[in-house]
Write an enzyme that holds these catalytic residues in place. Structure first.
Site, mmCIF file in Angstrom:
data_model
loop_
_atom_site.group_PDB
_atom_site.id
_atom_site.type_symbol
_atom_site.label_atom_id
_atom_site.label_comp_id
_atom_site.label_asym_id
_atom_site.label_seq_id
_atom_site.Cartn_x
_atom_site.Cartn_y
_atom_site.Cartn_z
ATOM 1 C CG ASN A 9 22.285 16.956 7.939
ATOM 2 O OD1 ASN A 9 22.782 17.932 7.376
ATOM 3 N ND2 ASN A 9 21.537 16.060 7.293
ATOM 4 C CD1 TRP A 10 23.380 22.088 12.112
ATOM 5 C CD2 TRP A 10 24.463 23.962 11.510
ATOM 6 N NE1 TRP A 10 24.055 22.562 13.220
ATOM 7 C CE2 TRP A 10 24.725 23.713 12.882
ATOM 8 C CE3 TRP A 10 25.033 25.082 10.910
ATOM 9 C CZ2 TRP A 10 25.533 24.557 13.650
ATOM 10 C CZ3 TRP A 10 25.840 25.920 11.687
ATOM 11 C CH2 TRP A 10 26.081 25.660 13.031
ATOM 12 C CE LYS A 11 17.891 17.301 7.353
ATOM 13 N NZ LYS A 11 16.780 16.462 6.993
ATOM 14 C CG HIS A 96 20.994 12.824 4.312
ATOM 15 N ND1 HIS A 96 19.738 13.128 3.836
ATOM 16 C CD2 HIS A 96 20.938 12.994 5.658
ATOM 17 C CE1 HIS A 96 18.962 13.469 4.857
ATOM 18 N NE2 HIS A 96 19.671 13.402 5.973
ATOM 19 C CD GLU A 98 17.109 15.686 3.462
ATOM 20 O OE1 GLU A 98 18.082 16.450 3.528
ATOM 21 O OE2 GLU A 98 16.296 15.532 4.396
ATOM 22 C CD GLU A 168 19.834 10.185 8.974
ATOM 23 O OE1 GLU A 168 19.905 10.913 9.957
ATOM 24 O OE2 GLU A 168 19.819 10.625 7.806
ATOM 25 N N GLY A 174 12.521 14.291 9.160
ATOM 26 C CA GLY A 174 11.821 15.565 8.998
ATOM 27 C C GLY A 174 10.316 15.446 9.032
ATOM 28 C CB SER A 214 11.572 12.861 13.881
ATOM 29 O OG SER A 214 11.149 13.266 12.587
ATOM 30 N N GLY A 235 18.689 16.242 12.527
ATOM 31 C CA GLY A 235 18.456 17.279 11.516
ATOM 32 C C GLY A 235 17.823 18.506 12.143
ATOM 33 N N GLY A 236 16.501 18.605 12.047
ATOM 34 C CA GLY A 236 15.769 19.795 12.490
ATOM 35 C C GLY A 236 16.136 20.259 13.894
HETATM 36 C C1 PEP Z 1 18.564 14.030 8.906
HETATM 37 O O1 PEP Z 1 18.274 14.668 7.920
HETATM 38 O O2 PEP Z 1 19.679 13.460 8.959
HETATM 39 C C2 PEP Z 1 17.580 13.932 9.973
HETATM 40 C C3 PEP Z 1 17.684 12.950 10.815
HETATM 41 O O3 PEP Z 1 16.595 14.903 10.005
HETATM 42 P P1 PEP Z 1 15.476 15.130 11.147
HETATM 43 O O4 PEP Z 1 16.157 14.974 12.480
HETATM 44 O O5 PEP Z 1 14.971 16.498 10.914
HETATM 45 O O6 PEP Z 1 14.445 14.071 10.945
#
Ligand code: PEP
Length: 257
Positions: A9-11, A96, A98, A168, A174, A214, A235-236
């Site tokens: 997920n590049w956001k 998600h 967010e 999640e 994040g 994470s 994500g990151g």
């Molecule tokens: C996400 O936003 O779906 C996610 C899991 O982010 P991160 O891996 O950065 O925690």
């Protein structure tokens, strides 16, 4: 045995050049579909076409990060399911945290989006997860049950064949904090039991439940080793090939061909 799934997920990150470079690098490393591990990237809307072209014919699938529940019409700023299919998406991330927390998406809205996505031919990664306060208050399972029931309201067993659940925990997204393998496995087992009660046991056994929060090269394998963890939504760490690829490789090492 369920096929593992690793999705990035590049956001709201990358520009055209960096997104295409990332996707091309990944496609070069994953030139063909792997029988044991599915891989997808979910770039921002403006880059779906270019990234889709970069991964075309490789082992990397394309997903979007959101979709409208509406049919084409007067919905300024929205992106419809047909458009996502048109630019080559197979997947869409819905629910998600967010979107829930920042844009006020409710379970009711998410269920409408899920229904629209499935009707339009997309597969759905449906995100659920508790906040830190909810976990500390012993509410994790209640929150997961509520989100699952609400977000999957009206979705029948046939539709569920194209739904992947992503657990999640909000406190792990994040933040660098990762759920322990025990915390992840416990929540995933609970979600699978929920699916069995709401639908049926074969469906629960067949549905993939990804962990997100994470995930990094250092923790990916131990998380995906858990019997009820069927991959990762990243994500990151999906923004750098040198982080994302080892996560995919860790999954592949758990499903040798
Ligand atoms: C996400 O936003 O779906 C996610 C899991 O982010 P991160 O891996 O950065 O925690």
């Amino acid at each position: 045995m369920r096929r593992l799934f690793v999705a990035g997920n590049w956001k709201m990150n990358t520009l055209a050049k960096s997104g295409v470079a990332l996707a091309s690098g990944l496609a070069a490393e994953l030139p063909a579909s792997h029988p044991g591990v599915q891989v997808a990237v979910c770039p921002p809307f403006p880059y779906l076409s270019a990234v889709g072209q970069a991964v075309a014919g490789s082992g990397v699938e394309l997903g979007a990060q959101n979709a409208s529940q509406e049919k084409p019409g007067a919905f300024t700023g929205e992106i419809g399911v047909d458009m996502l299919v048109d630019v080559g998406c197979q997947w869409v991330i819905l629910g998600h945290s967010e979107r829930r927390a920042i844009y006020g998406e409710t379970d009711e809205l998410i269920s409408k989006k899920t229904a629209a996505a499935l009707a339009g031919g997309l597969s759905v990664m449906l995100c659920v997860g508790e906040s830190r306060t909810e976990r500390e208050g012993g509410q994790t399972e209640i929150v997961l049950d509520r989100q699952m029931a609400g977000s999957l309201s009206g979705i029948d067993a046939e539709g569920m064949k194209r739904v992947v659940i992503a657990y999640e925990p909000v406190w792990a997204i994040g933040t660098g904090l990762t759920a322990t393998t025990e915390q992840a496995e416990c929540a995933h087992r609970h979600l699978r039991n929920w699916l069995s009660t709401r639908y049926n046991s074969p469906l629960a056994e067949a549905t993939r439940i990804l962990y997100g929060g994470s995930v990094k090269p250092q923790n990916a394998r131990s998380l995906m080793e858990q019997p009820n963890v069927d991959g990762a939504l990243v994500g990151g760490a999906s923004l750098k090939l040198e982080d994302f690829l080892p996560i995919v490789r860790a999954a592949q090492s758990l499903r040798p061909v």
